[in-house]
Design a protein around this motif. Structure first.
Motif, short mmCIF file in Angstrom:
data_model
loop_
_atom_site.label_atom_id
_atom_site.label_comp_id
_atom_site.label_asym_id
_atom_site.label_seq_id
_atom_site.Cartn_x
_atom_site.Cartn_y
_atom_site.Cartn_z
N TYR A 78 -1.11 -0.20 -3.02
CA TYR A 78 -2.24 0.42 -3.70
C TYR A 78 -2.43 -0.19 -5.09
O TYR A 78 -1.47 -0.56 -5.76
CB TYR A 78 -2.03 1.93 -3.85
CG TYR A 78 -1.96 2.67 -2.54
CD1 TYR A 78 -3.12 2.94 -1.81
CD2 TYR A 78 -0.74 3.08 -2.01
CE1 TYR A 78 -3.06 3.62 -0.60
CE2 TYR A 78 -0.67 3.76 -0.81
CZ TYR A 78 -1.83 4.02 -0.10
OH TYR A 78 -1.76 4.68 1.11
N ASN A 118 -5.16 -2.76 0.34
CA ASN A 118 -6.42 -2.50 1.02
C ASN A 118 -7.09 -1.20 0.55
O ASN A 118 -8.15 -0.83 1.05
CB ASN A 118 -6.21 -2.44 2.53
CG ASN A 118 -5.73 -3.77 3.09
OD1 ASN A 118 -4.61 -3.87 3.60
ND2 ASN A 118 -6.55 -4.81 2.98
N HIS A 119 -6.44 -0.53 -0.39
CA HIS A 119 -7.02 0.67 -0.99
C HIS A 119 -6.82 0.60 -2.51
O HIS A 119 -5.73 0.27 -2.97
CB HIS A 119 -6.36 1.95 -0.46
CG HIS A 119 -6.75 2.29 0.94
ND1 HIS A 119 -6.13 1.74 2.05
CD2 HIS A 119 -7.72 3.11 1.43
CE1 HIS A 119 -6.68 2.21 3.14
NE2 HIS A 119 -7.66 3.04 2.79
N PHE A 121 -8.06 2.57 -6.41
CA PHE A 121 -8.61 3.77 -7.05
C PHE A 121 -8.91 3.48 -8.51
O PHE A 121 -8.13 2.81 -9.19
CB PHE A 121 -7.61 4.93 -6.97
CG PHE A 121 -7.27 5.36 -5.56
CD1 PHE A 121 -7.94 6.41 -4.96
CD2 PHE A 121 -6.28 4.69 -4.85
CE1 PHE A 121 -7.61 6.80 -3.67
CE2 PHE A 121 -5.95 5.07 -3.54
CZ PHE A 121 -6.63 6.13 -2.96
N LEU A 159 -11.19 -3.88 1.80
CA LEU A 159 -10.80 -3.07 0.63
C LEU A 159 -11.71 -1.85 0.51
O LEU A 159 -12.94 -1.97 0.52
CB LEU A 159 -10.89 -3.88 -0.66
CG LEU A 159 -10.52 -3.11 -1.95
CD1 LEU A 159 -9.06 -2.69 -1.94
CD2 LEU A 159 -10.84 -3.93 -3.20
N GLU A 160 -11.09 -0.68 0.40
CA GLU A 160 -11.80 0.55 0.11
C GLU A 160 -11.52 0.95 -1.33
O GLU A 160 -10.35 1.01 -1.75
CB GLU A 160 -11.35 1.67 1.06
CG GLU A 160 -11.62 1.39 2.53
CD GLU A 160 -13.10 1.22 2.84
OE1 GLU A 160 -13.93 1.88 2.18
OE2 GLU A 160 -13.43 0.42 3.74
N VAL A 162 -12.16 3.79 -4.36
CA VAL A 162 -12.52 5.18 -4.64
C VAL A 162 -12.56 5.41 -6.14
O VAL A 162 -11.62 5.03 -6.86
CB VAL A 162 -11.50 6.15 -3.99
CG1 VAL A 162 -11.82 7.60 -4.38
CG2 VAL A 162 -11.49 6.00 -2.48
N THR A 206 2.84 0.32 -5.73
CA THR A 206 1.58 0.54 -6.44
C THR A 206 1.55 -0.23 -7.75
O THR A 206 2.53 -0.23 -8.50
CB THR A 206 1.37 2.04 -6.74
OG1 THR A 206 1.46 2.79 -5.52
CG2 THR A 206 0.03 2.29 -7.40
#
Length: 431
Positions: A78, A118-119, A121, A159-160, A162, A206
């Motif tokens: 992350y 791939n995520h 924030f 990639l998402e 948020v 992370t």
């Protein structure tokens, strides 16, 4: 004389700089295309070679932090962007996200690709709703243009991203407290080790970086590590946004190479407000020990500021002239830290509470010289003993203000009150 190096702030004067069209018109997302054609490890190496250090205050080498992420471990990775800017005097990430949110989004995509995440924030402070909406708009535009989602630009990378709104707690600027908040818990710092690179968000590897750090990545990929390393000083490379506020003629954001001095920045900003002189200032926000006019020529880089007895921090240069009461300023900062202490550890929870009350008594002229020994003793018992850096930061102004302005503390209880007129120190006062 050092000159400004506008990179992140280059297009802030353009009315559509925050839009996808405006960003692409000035070369936006070209670095992403370059990065997606590189090996992820090559990107990490480029960031290492550039000498980029964290722009959130600690100054830890960014590429080294990325390199700590274990690969082929079978766990999701992350990327978390710390956009919870909330320290008194610190005001660079908020305008950056307002004026140029796409440079942050592009930096996120490149950085996530490098660490094989791939995520991602972006954790934004909840009170700045206008900033949240602008970043959300930029993310929306990036999805529609194919820069986010699945198979980005045909590279096979997904990639998402948020945008997460925090609840407005200064403690969530501490990276592990931010992670707890992001997971839905109360924002409180975690015991380390394990460090986030090993067990961070959802107990997975992370990377947590500041807004300005991630936003600097596209220019490094576009122009090369050598270009970035060619600015700044030997150990503090590159450029940074210096935020001048307070009693200065033209407050604002000044993007310049690390190593520039306050004297040079004040020349660019029109100096201290007319008819007044510099009394004290913070080199890196309210959590860094204060400097005085004798430090005007200290190079503003991590090593030089540290050697002079303070910290570069977030380069939040709060300028105070001779109308300002140091005791009152110290008290107001301490009230902030007492309010924002999460309460998890005793030294910070109890120490900031008592510092606040003793300083209130001192500011009213009701204290004694013994109280100076009391507040420095309390600060000594917080420093290095609190759970995170909030407690340490709260002691900085105590130790440094007593060191440089002890006579001003004594003057308060000698005359039985504050010798300064609070109205005279307001930014709009002509006194």
């Amino acid at each position: 004389m050092t000159t400004l190096t506008p990179v992140l702030t280059r297009d802030w004067d353009e009315p559509d700089a925050f839009t996808l069209e405006g960003y692409r018109r000035n070369g936006g997302y070209q670095a992403l295309r370059t990065a997606l054609g590189m090996d992820p490890d090559a990107i990490i190496q480029a960031v290492k070679d550039s000498g980029l250090r964290g722009r959130g205050g600690a100054g830890f080498p960014t590429g080294m932090k990325w390199g700590f992420i274990p690969q082929n471990d079978g766990k999701p990775h992350y990327l978390v962007v710390n956009a919870d800017e909330s320290e008194p005097g610190t005001c660079k990430d908020i305008p950056l996200m307002m004026a140029n949110p796409h440079v942050l989004v592009e930096g996120v995509i490149i950085s996530a690709y490098a660490i094989r995440a791939n995520h991602a924030f972006i954790y934004v402070r909840g009170e700045v709703l206008h900033v949240i909406r602008r970043v959300q708009q930029a993310v929306r535009e990036a999805y529609e243009a194919g820069y986010l989602g699945t198979n980005i630009l045909g590279s096979g990378f997904d990639l998402e991203l948020v945008v997460h709104s925090g609840a407005g707690a200064y403690i969530c600027g501490e990276e592990t407290a931010l992670l707890d908040s992001l997971e839905g818990y109360r924002g409180q710092p975690r015991l380390k080790p394990p460090f986030p690179a090993v067990a961070g968000l959802y107990a997975s590897p992370t990377v947590i970086n500041n807004v300005e750090s991630i936003s600097s990545v596209p220019s490094i990929i576009a122009n090369g590590a050598g270009w970035f390393a060619g600015m700044g000083t030997e150990k503090s490379k590159g450029f940074g946004i210096f935020s001048l506020s307070g009693h200065v003629t033209r407050p604002g954001q000044y993007e310049a190479p690390l190593g520039i001095t306050l004297r040079e920045l004040l020349d660019m900003a029109g100096g201290v407000r007319e008819g007044h002189r510099l009394k004290f200032w913070t080199p890196g926000g309210s959590s860094t020990p204060i400097f005085t006019d004798e430090h005007l020529d200290v190079p503003l880089d991590f090593e030089s500021v540290g050697a002079a007895g303070s910290m570069l921090g977030t380069r939040a240069l709060q300028i105070f002239d001779e109308t300002t009461c140091v005791v009152r300023a110290t008290m107001r900062w301490t009230e902030f830290y007492a309010h924002e202490s999460c309460g998890k550890c005793t030294p910070c929870r109890e120490g900031t509470y008592w510092l606040k009350h003793v300083l209130k008594r001192l500011e009213k002229g009701q204290g004694t010289e013994e109280d100076l020994a009391t507040i420095t003793d309390i600060a000594d018992n917080i420093l290095g003993r609190s759970f995170c850096a909030l407690g340490d930061g709260a002691t900085s102004i105590i130790h440094s203000s007593v060191k440089y302005f002890r006579d001003e503390y004594l003057k308060h209880f000698e005359i039985g009150g504050c010798p300064f007129d609070p109205a005279a120190s307001t930014a709009w006062s002509n006194q």
